[in-house]
Design an enzyme around this catalytic site. Structure first.
Site, PDB file in Angstrom:
ATOM      1  N   ASP A   1      71.462  49.625  64.397  1.00 31.93           N
ATOM      2  CA  ASP A   1      72.880  49.965  64.371  1.00 31.93           C
ATOM      3  C   ASP A   1      73.714  48.752  64.761  1.00 31.93           C
ATOM      4  OD1 ASP A   1      72.298  52.562  63.703  1.00 31.93           O
ATOM      5  OD2 ASP A   1      72.375  53.304  65.766  1.00 31.93           O
TER       6      ASP A   1
ATOM      7  N   CYS B   1      62.532  29.697   6.818  1.00 29.84           N
ATOM      8  CA  CYS B   1      63.071  29.416   8.160  1.00 29.84           C
ATOM      9  C   CYS B   1      64.583  29.242   8.157  1.00 29.84           C
ATOM     10  CB  CYS B   1      62.400  28.188   8.754  1.00 29.84           C
ATOM     11  SG  CYS B   1      62.821  26.655   7.894  1.00 29.84           S
TER      12      CYS B   1
ATOM     13  N   CYS C   1      65.592  26.294   3.524  1.00 25.11           N
ATOM     14  CA  CYS C   1      64.271  26.895   3.296  1.00 25.11           C
ATOM     15  C   CYS C   1      64.376  28.417   3.288  1.00 25.11           C
ATOM     16  CB  CYS C   1      63.311  26.431   4.385  1.00 25.11           C
ATOM     17  SG  CYS C   1      61.799  27.391   4.482  1.00 25.11           S
TER      18      CYS C   1
END
Lengths: 467, 189
Positions: free
Chosen positions: A278, A59, A56
């Site tokens: 820490d 597409c 096509c």
């Protein structure tokens, strides 16, 4: 059907359009009907001798077999074999640029004919990917048990390959810069005459079709929150790496993340928390709020029981305890990070002075206290040097017996402070760079800190889990 | 907080968490001071070949250097009237603007650069020199109001400046300084 529409469709078929494309190019997006599209497709496939036996021109075979069925099957088998547990999915197509250009060319042709028939005709049409998704949706849903939903967190992206896309784009590249982003906009802003003169009246008929290239998926991030305790004084919060070398074997982040990673099957994760402690500081009390972003997780459903299971797995490690583990959404994550400056954090410090104990009542009486704190020397190499005002909300000091006579007097201070206060520096003053500090308040130059614990982060987040 | 306490709050029984004084080893002797804990003590003597231009350099584990007067510095025993931070026509050490963690725009000093000029009560004038090259991260602004802390508490409130040596040159700079032992031996002979 409108006679004019039928006439244009016939013209498109003669040019080499498949029926689906002929139909969708003459359908307004708002009036689209799946049955019409499927009927058109069936008619095409049941009529082997079509007017033209070519891919096509619109597409490039997207709606034609074997490509059409092949793409559906690839998506189905991907969803079946990947571990995504999402009930829904959404589809995205990465179509070659030339299919968009072909669509534009046909749309120009159609609108020119339409205007000659009836100037009031609308020119909007159903684009290829939308038509494809509508048609293929049912088959994928039936085979995978997942619902199609444009708002699904799981996005399946299909990539395509087409041999001649470069050649087809090049003729336009000469007059305009094309890019994958907003290609449709770029084309519609072009002068139609310029477009036709470069590209031709209609797209050329080709030999090759569009081919399936790849399918992959990505699930939106899932966020898990909780609170953690750290009982160890030799564990960092995040991996401690200096010059690409690991200094400690593990970290809070890794201990928490490993079981989660295993359960959620994630690519990566991002750990965040309300502040950090820490290496040599314990995190006691109700723990520190944290959140983990799981990036592209495959398993996203965590029941109450599974959450408890993951907690237990994490808590096997004696250094860390996690609780209140739960899923949260992105806006809840923002709560964790908002107003960070004003949150209250409570610490306990074990302090000492050489010789006799000073008058500890001075500490209890001096709060609330505004201090000014320069960036501590110990982090100054990786932070900007600046002075920040901080508030000490309250202090409670008590003498402590430690059972050893080493010429020092010990005392504990419970300090409630504005988030971001460096407590060790608030005790010894950091060469006078934190002022006032315990040394200046107590008028004793030997005040120092031996150990520090976080007792509480005063944030009620996330929502407590009932055990 | 009460809501949480109603449920099973911890997997670990709160009572089994050692108290803070039980959670650390209490040293048998006076614990090491802040300076002893975090810094390595080095010295630079006769900087710029000037006698008794002696400085202490405390090197932090993150490579930052804290500069202060060594006990054998020429200024020791004197009284300071005033410290001048305008070291040249255009350079004032207390208006040292820098931005970000990279300390962009910070003044750069060489070993021997003047950090400030000290005016003593006996009328003498002494240039305070940098013992190490690098970015001047901080000049101790307290010296402006209370200059004599430079003599009284050299390794604490009276430090002179914080300098960040270039990473690539750090080892070389460090090895060019005397260790504490070498400094002691030098002072005995």
């Amino acid at each position: 059907m409108d006679q004019n529409v039928e006439e244009i469709q016939q013209k498109l078929l003669k040019f080499g359009c498949c029926r689906v494309c002929a139909v969708r190019h003459l359908t307004k997006p708002s009036t689209i009907n799946v049955k019409t599209l499927i009927a058109a497709s069936e008619q095409d496939h049941n009529e082997p001798k079509r007017l033209k036996n070519n891919p096509c021109i619109a597409c490039l075979g997207l709606f034609q077999n074997p490509q059409y069925d092949n793409i559906i099957n690839k998506i189905i088998s991907y969803l079946k074999t990947s571990d995504y547990d999402s009930d829904t999915f959404n589809l995205a197509f990465n179509l070659p640029m030339c299919t968009i250009i072909r669509g534009h060319s046909i749309a120009l042709y159609v609108s020119k004919l339409r205007i000659s028939f009836n100037p009031t005709f609308p020119t909007a049409f159903v684009c290829a990917k939308d038509a494809w998704k509508l048609m293929a949706e049912d088959a994928i849903v039936k085979a995978t048990g997942k619902r199609f939903d444009v708002h699904s967190p799981l996005l399946v992206t299909v990539g395509f390959h087409y041999n001649d896309t470069k050649d087809e784009c090049d003729c336009l590249n000469a007059i305009i810069k094309l890019s994958n982003k907003n290609l449709q906009n770029i084309l519609s802003q072009m002068d139609n005459k310029d477009f036709v003169s470069q590209y031709g009246e209609m797209p050329a008929i080709t030999e090759s079709t569009i081919e399936f290239k790849s399918v992959e998926a990505r699930h939106e991030s899932v966020y898990i929150a909780g609170r953690y305790n750290k009982w160890s004084r030799t564990l960092s919060q995040t991996p401690w790496i200096v010059d690409q070398e690991r200094r400690l074997e593990s970290s809070v982040e890794e201990i928490i993340s490993e079981p989660l990673k295993k359960h959620a099957l994630v690519d990566e994760f991002r750990f965040s928390s309300s502040g950090r402690e820490d290496i040599d500081v314990r995190m006691l009390g109700r723990g520190r709020p944290f959140a983990i972003e799981l990036v592209n997780p495959k398993r996203t459903k965590f029941s109450y029981e599974v959450m408890r299971e993951i907690e237990n797995e994490i808590n096997i490690d004696p250094q860390v305890t996690v609780k209140h583990l739960q899923g949260i959404n992105k806006s809840q994550l923002k709560e964790l990070k908002s107003g960070e400056e004003f949150k209250i954090k409570v610490y306990e410090a074990l302090c000492y002075v050489e010789g006799e104990l000073p008058d500890l009542d001075k500490l209890n009486k001096c709060t609330p206290l505004e201090i000014s704190q320069f960036t501590p020397i110990r982090v100054l190499h990786r932070r900007a040097n600046m002075s920040r005002p901080r508030t000490i909300h309250s202090m409670k000091a008590t003498a402590t017996k430690v059972g050893i006579d080493n010429g020092c007097s010990f005392f504990n201070v419970i300090v409630s402070t504005q988030a971001g206060t460096y407590i060790k520096e608030f005790v010894h003053g950091d060469l006078g760079r934190t002022n006032p500090c315990l040394r200046t308040i107590l008028g004793n130059n030997t005040v120092d800190i031996l150990a520090l614990d976080v007792l509480d982060i005063e944030i009620d987040w996330p929502t407590p889990v009932k055990y | 907080m009460d809501v949480i306490k109603n449920g099973r709050d911890f997997d670990v029984d709160e009572d089994s968490v050692p108290s803070i004084e039980e959670s650390v080893e209490i040293p048998e002797h006076i614990p090491p001071s802040v300076v002893q804990r975090y810094y390595e003590s080095r010295y630079a003597t006769d900087v710029n070949n000037k006698p008794n231009q002696d400085y202490s350099v405390l090197i932090h584990s993150n490579n930052l250097c804290i500069l202060s007067l060594a006990p054998t510095h020429a200024l020791m025993g004197k009284t300071i009237d005033k410290i001048d931070f305008q070291v040249s026509g255009s350079t004032h050490r207390l208006t040292n603007m820098m931005t970000g963690k990279g300390k962009r725009g910070a003044q750069v000093v060489q070993a021997g650069s003047t950090l400030c000029i000290v005016h003593c009560s006996d009328g003498e004038e002494h240039k305070i020199l940098s013992a190490v090259p690098g970015k001047l991260v901080e000049m101790n602004s307290k010296l402006a109001e209370t200059p004599n802390i430079m003599l009284e508490k050299p390794d604490d409130l009276g430090f002179i400046a914080i300098i960040l040596p270039q990473k690539q040159r750090f080892e070389k700079i460090k090895n060019g300084l005397l260790t504490k032992e070498q400094y002691k031996i030098r002072n005995c002979t």
